[in-house]
Design an enzyme around this catalytic site. Sequence first.
Site, PDB file in Angstrom:
ATOM      1  N   ASP A 178       0.841  -1.185   0.000  1.00 54.57           N
ATOM      2  CA  ASP A 178       0.000   0.000   0.000  1.00 54.57           C
ATOM      3  C   ASP A 178       0.890   1.254   0.000  1.00 54.57           C
ATOM      4  O   ASP A 178       1.707   1.411  -0.897  1.00 54.57           O
ATOM      5  CB  ASP A 178      -0.960  -0.055   1.197  1.00 54.57           C
ATOM      6  CG  ASP A 178      -2.019   1.021   1.156  1.00 54.57           C
ATOM      7  OD1 ASP A 178      -2.960   0.886   0.351  1.00 54.57           O
ATOM      8  OD2 ASP A 178      -1.907   2.007   1.909  1.00 54.57           O
ATOM      9  N   TYR A 302      -1.359  11.165   0.869  1.00 57.33           N
ATOM     10  CA  TYR A 302      -2.262  11.107  -0.281  1.00 57.33           C
ATOM     11  C   TYR A 302      -2.300  12.449  -1.006  1.00 57.33           C
ATOM     12  O   TYR A 302      -2.308  12.504  -2.238  1.00 57.33           O
ATOM     13  CB  TYR A 302      -3.674  10.730   0.172  1.00 57.33           C
ATOM     14  CG  TYR A 302      -3.854   9.275   0.497  1.00 57.33           C
ATOM     15  CD1 TYR A 302      -4.308   8.383  -0.463  1.00 57.33           C
ATOM     16  CD2 TYR A 302      -3.586   8.786   1.771  1.00 57.33           C
ATOM     17  CE1 TYR A 302      -4.490   7.040  -0.169  1.00 57.33           C
ATOM     18  CE2 TYR A 302      -3.758   7.452   2.081  1.00 57.33           C
ATOM     19  CZ  TYR A 302      -4.212   6.587   1.104  1.00 57.33           C
ATOM     20  OH  TYR A 302      -4.389   5.261   1.398  1.00 57.33           O
ATOM     21  N   HIS A 353      -5.772  -7.363   0.977  1.00 59.63           N
ATOM     22  CA  HIS A 353      -4.883  -6.210   0.962  1.00 59.63           C
ATOM     23  C   HIS A 353      -3.919  -6.210   2.133  1.00 59.63           C
ATOM     24  O   HIS A 353      -2.761  -5.818   1.998  1.00 59.63           O
ATOM     25  CB  HIS A 353      -5.763  -4.962   0.994  1.00 59.63           C
ATOM     26  CG  HIS A 353      -5.042  -3.673   0.847  1.00 59.63           C
ATOM     27  ND1 HIS A 353      -4.571  -3.209  -0.354  1.00 59.63           N
ATOM     28  CD2 HIS A 353      -4.711  -2.720   1.763  1.00 59.63           C
ATOM     29  CE1 HIS A 353      -4.000  -2.026  -0.189  1.00 59.63           C
ATOM     30  NE2 HIS A 353      -4.060  -1.713   1.085  1.00 59.63           N
TER      31      HIS A 353
END
Length: 375
Positions: A178, A302, A353
Amino acid sequence: MTDIRPFRIDVPQAQLDDLNARLAGTRWPAELPGVGWSRGVPVAYLKDLAEHWRTTYDWRAHEAELNAHPQFTATVDGQNVHFLHVRSPEPDALPLVLLHGWPGGVTDFLDVIGPLSDPRAHGGDPARAFHLVVPSLPGFGFSTPLAGPGMGAARMAGVLVGLMDALGYDRYGVQGYDTGAWVAPELGRQAPDRVVGVHLNALLAFPDGEVEGLTEVEQRRWAAMQDLNDGYLQCNAKRPQTVAYGLHDSPVGQLAWIVEKFKELTDPVDGLPEDSVDRDRILTDVTLYWLTGTAASAAQVYYEEISAKGWGEQARTTVPTGVLVSAHDVTIRRWAERDHDVVHWTELDRGGHFLALEQPDLLVADVREFFAGLR
């Protein structure tokens, strides 16, 4: 200069009492009947989980579990960094950096630390042991406050390269998923003479106009990549500070924000989060976000990578790279090979994930195999 200091988690009881009071006083919203998870986390599910958090979950036990591993903080390039440093009993062990994602932290790796650092004690080959450095990425957990704007994957990598230098490691591997899969290749780009290999799972690779001729599997993955519920992604990438007020002030808000990701991204996709990851492990992750107040700072990466920089823009890596693809991942091999020097590729028929939490044995096995030829 890098100042390395011993660290131990010791949350004041007043913070835990405040958390308990806030959970007890939650103002619960209404919801439409019969919609299940289709519009977000159901009230009944979250009430039950929040009550477990308030009355049954034992933070002190999990705090002690974390404190069983040597921890430190360091200041590198003006950034405070918290990390676990677990040395293997095997003298020839290869140093390995383990990098978590969002919404994760160092707790992601608790089930793999023993097998990776001391394989002899876990039925493995001692020649495949690792000295482990497990940092909280800048802005996450105890790696706060952020040194300032611009702390994207490349700058995070620079901080971690400096940390490894300060620890005296001039040759090491990196594993990440991730957000960690953004940062790990950057270590390879910045220190190719020191990073022997990069192992990635939950890797995102993006098209560069080449969406024709995809296989059936690749088409499904590309469709899944486009269809993912990206509400959190847009909020984190465009308004991380605004969203943080609700998350920082309401533990149930923080809980819902995170547990939805465990619902959407674990395997099986039609199960509940605790069908894949221990409920208390999820709550330890959420509790760390709450106690450290990092709803805003953890989301900033982000903004840096999507709004400030441009999603998917990166130079090709030259360091040998291994890719592990779980049943839930959307990684497309041809795009990954365009961006990375992929020398190892594994496809799994299970796992989601959060592989280190869901299927730690599978992750450990693949990490061992990939680095076996790079020592």
